[in-house]
Design an enzyme around this catalytic site. Structure first.
Site, PDB file in Angstrom:
ATOM      1  N   VAL A   5       0.870  -1.169   0.000  1.00 20.23           N
ATOM      2  CA  VAL A   5       0.000   0.000   0.000  1.00 20.23           C
ATOM      3  C   VAL A   5       0.909   1.222   0.000  1.00 20.23           C
ATOM      4  O   VAL A   5       1.692   1.424   0.940  1.00 20.23           O
ATOM      5  CB  VAL A   5      -0.935   0.002   1.218  1.00 20.23           C
ATOM      6  CG1 VAL A   5      -1.764   1.273   1.244  1.00 20.23           C
ATOM      7  CG2 VAL A   5      -1.837  -1.222   1.212  1.00 20.23           C
TER       8      VAL A   5
ATOM      9  N   ASP B 240       1.580   5.436  -0.718  1.00 18.27           N
ATOM     10  CA  ASP B 240       1.023   6.779  -0.835  1.00 18.27           C
ATOM     11  C   ASP B 240       1.908   7.625  -1.740  1.00 18.27           C
ATOM     12  O   ASP B 240       3.139   7.612  -1.627  1.00 18.27           O
ATOM     13  CB  ASP B 240       0.898   7.432   0.545  1.00 18.27           C
ATOM     14  CG  ASP B 240      -0.156   6.742   1.400  1.00 18.27           C
ATOM     15  OD1 ASP B 240      -1.183   6.332   0.840  1.00 18.27           O
ATOM     16  OD2 ASP B 240       0.052   6.607   2.617  1.00 18.27           O
TER      17      ASP B 240
ATOM     18  N   ASP C  64       1.448  14.332   9.919  1.00 17.96           N
ATOM     19  CA  ASP C  64       0.941  13.456   8.877  1.00 17.96           C
ATOM     20  C   ASP C  64      -0.574  13.603   8.835  1.00 17.96           C
ATOM     21  O   ASP C  64      -1.225  13.510   9.872  1.00 17.96           O
ATOM     22  CB  ASP C  64       1.324  12.004   9.203  1.00 17.96           C
ATOM     23  CG  ASP C  64       1.201  11.060   8.019  1.00 17.96           C
ATOM     24  OD1 ASP C  64       0.252  11.221   7.252  1.00 17.96           O
ATOM     25  OD2 ASP C  64       2.068  10.183   7.883  1.00 17.96           O
TER      26      ASP C  64
ATOM     27  N   ARG D 231      -2.381  11.829   6.371  1.00 17.78           N
ATOM     28  CA  ARG D 231      -2.918  10.732   5.582  1.00 17.78           C
ATOM     29  C   ARG D 231      -3.915   9.913   6.374  1.00 17.78           C
ATOM     30  O   ARG D 231      -4.840   9.342   5.835  1.00 17.78           O
ATOM     31  CB  ARG D 231      -1.782   9.829   5.077  1.00 17.78           C
ATOM     32  CG  ARG D 231      -1.017  10.402   3.937  1.00 17.78           C
ATOM     33  CD  ARG D 231       0.181   9.567   3.607  1.00 17.78           C
ATOM     34  NE  ARG D 231       1.175   9.587   4.650  1.00 17.78           N
ATOM     35  CZ  ARG D 231       2.312   8.925   4.577  1.00 17.78           C
ATOM     36  NH1 ARG D 231       2.580   8.172   3.540  1.00 17.78           N
ATOM     37  NH2 ARG D 231       3.181   9.005   5.545  1.00 17.78           N
TER      38      ARG D 231
END
Length: 413
Positions: free
Chosen positions: A238, A240, A324, A326
């Site tokens: 996964v 980003d 962060d 995200r």
């Protein structure tokens, strides 16, 4: 006033009239109903419009006269190149809250509504392609990967199935993921976007929101229809978005090396009878954006003593207010859309990603860190900061002094 100005819409919903309500988590698509984010008020049943951040470009095209307002998409031959699902998770409102699980086959399951004149657009598309990365060619030269003529060609071409997913948020489920009341979520989204979507406040009957943000892309290695079969080995990365590293090869971080390593692990796994999945999310600069990321680069390198692991996260927080943005609460939704219940090799050091996936009910058997030899010299500071922050590394444990040197929420990798 000109005829054109007479028809200016003050909000995305020119009237209180709406189409059929969406029953998120219903057992069948007919019971659930279609997501209609086109501009016909008679049928619209969501907040926002299709295409995520690209919807603004569409609006500009209409305003500039390059696109006819009300254009109806011809969806002939647009169905998925490979069938994905349906899976049991598609009707579980706890598993999926940020994508429309029926979005890839909307033109099929809502064919009657389309014939009746409802302008329904798919929010997911599945196609086939070949990818070619220099790192894969290097792996072939080094003997780590061997061309088989089907999945992997001699020239490094890798046969893939890929899917693009637009964000579709079911607001009650999103609020629950973040431990909020739905009213607080709606108020925050409304206020912090400058009132861009008044229906967040004025239309509590509309539960679904299509935010103007980037979506994600999934790359499948091997047969994507078998990802829910736990007897078949699955490798997954996964990732980003990091435009500077992923596209242009900037060496200040490990993003492209880790992405390429993830692809190699996926190819290797698929070649021995397993499957591989890369999930690529548009969350540039830890969802802080590239401008903020570059400002932080300057701040890190110009501070007294130069770029240091003990101040790595702090400089981001000084500029952005957080380390962060995200989060990872939405991330497992794409995995549940694929029907995944077990990942044998998870190619990531991130505890945030690991915890989000396992907390959503997906088992992870093994975590795969990036090999030391793939870390660029200029990215050593980043790696040391992550290790000190308690990131997963195989066989390595940060000391108490290292953990004390880095405070706050660690960034994701």
């Amino acid at each position: 006033m000109s005829e054109k100005k007479k028809h200016i819409r003050l909000t995305s919903h020119p009237s209180e009239q709406s189409g059929r309500a969406i029953r998120w988590g219903a057992k069948s698509p007919k019971d659930r109903g279609p997501v209609v984010a086109t501009l016909d008020a008679k049928h619209r049943n969501v907040i926002g419009t299709h295409s995520g951040s690209y919807g603004v470009y569409r609006a500009l095209a209409v305003a500039a006269g390059a696109l006819v307002e009300g254009h109806i998409a011809d969806l002939t031959n647009t169905s998925p190149a490979e069938p994905i699902g349906p899976h049991p998770s598609w009707s579980d409102p706890h598993k999926i809250v940020s994508v429309d699980p029926w979005g890839a086959i909307a033109q099929e399951v809502f064919a009657d509504e389309l014939k009746a004149g409802v302008d329904i657009r798919p929010t997911i598309a599945v196609t086939k392609a070949h990818m070619n990365m220099p790192e894969i060619r290097d792996a072939i030269k080094a003997g780590r990967l061997k061309p088989d003529g089907q999945l992997l060609a001699e020239n490094g071409d890798v046969a893939v199935t890929k899917a693009a997913l637009e964000p579709v948020w079911w607001l009650p489920g999103v609020a629950k993921r973040f431990g909020l009341s739905e009213s607080d979520l709606r108020r925050g989204l409304f206020e912090q976007t400058g009132g861009m979507f008044p229906e967040l406040i004025t239309r509590p009957d509309l539960d679904v929101f299509l935010p103007p943000i980037g979506g994600l892309t999934v790359y499948f290695f091997g047969n994507p229809t078998e990802l829910g079969d736990e007897s078949i080995e699955l490798a997954c990365r996964v990732h980003d978005e990091c435009n500077g590293s992923d596209v242009f090869g900037s060496d200040i971080c490990t993003c492209r090396p880790y992405l390429a390593h993830g692809v190699e692990v996926c190819v290797e796994t698929a070649q021995r009878g397993g499957r591989g999945v890369i999930v690529y999310s548009r969350k540039e600069g830890r969802a802080l954006g590239e401008v903020t990321k570059f400002l932080v680069y300057n701040a890190r390198k110009r501070q007294e003593g130069g770029d240091r692991a003990d101040n790595y996260f702090h400089r981001t927080e000084c500029v952005a207010g957080v380390q962060d943005m995200r989060f990872q609460e939405f991330m497992p939704d794409a995995l549940h859309w694929m029907g995944i219940t077990k990942i044998d090799q998870f190619v990531s050091m991130s505890d945030m990603k690991y915890n989000a996936i396992t907390n959503s009910g997906i088992r992870i058997i093994k975590r795969v860190p990036i090999p030391d030899e793939l870390v660029p010299a200029d990215a050593q500071v980043e790696m040391e900061a992550k290790k000190a922050a308690g990131y997963y590394t195989e066989g390595k444990v940060a000391s108490a002094d290292e953990l004390a040197a880095v405070k706050g929420r660690p960034l994701d990798a």
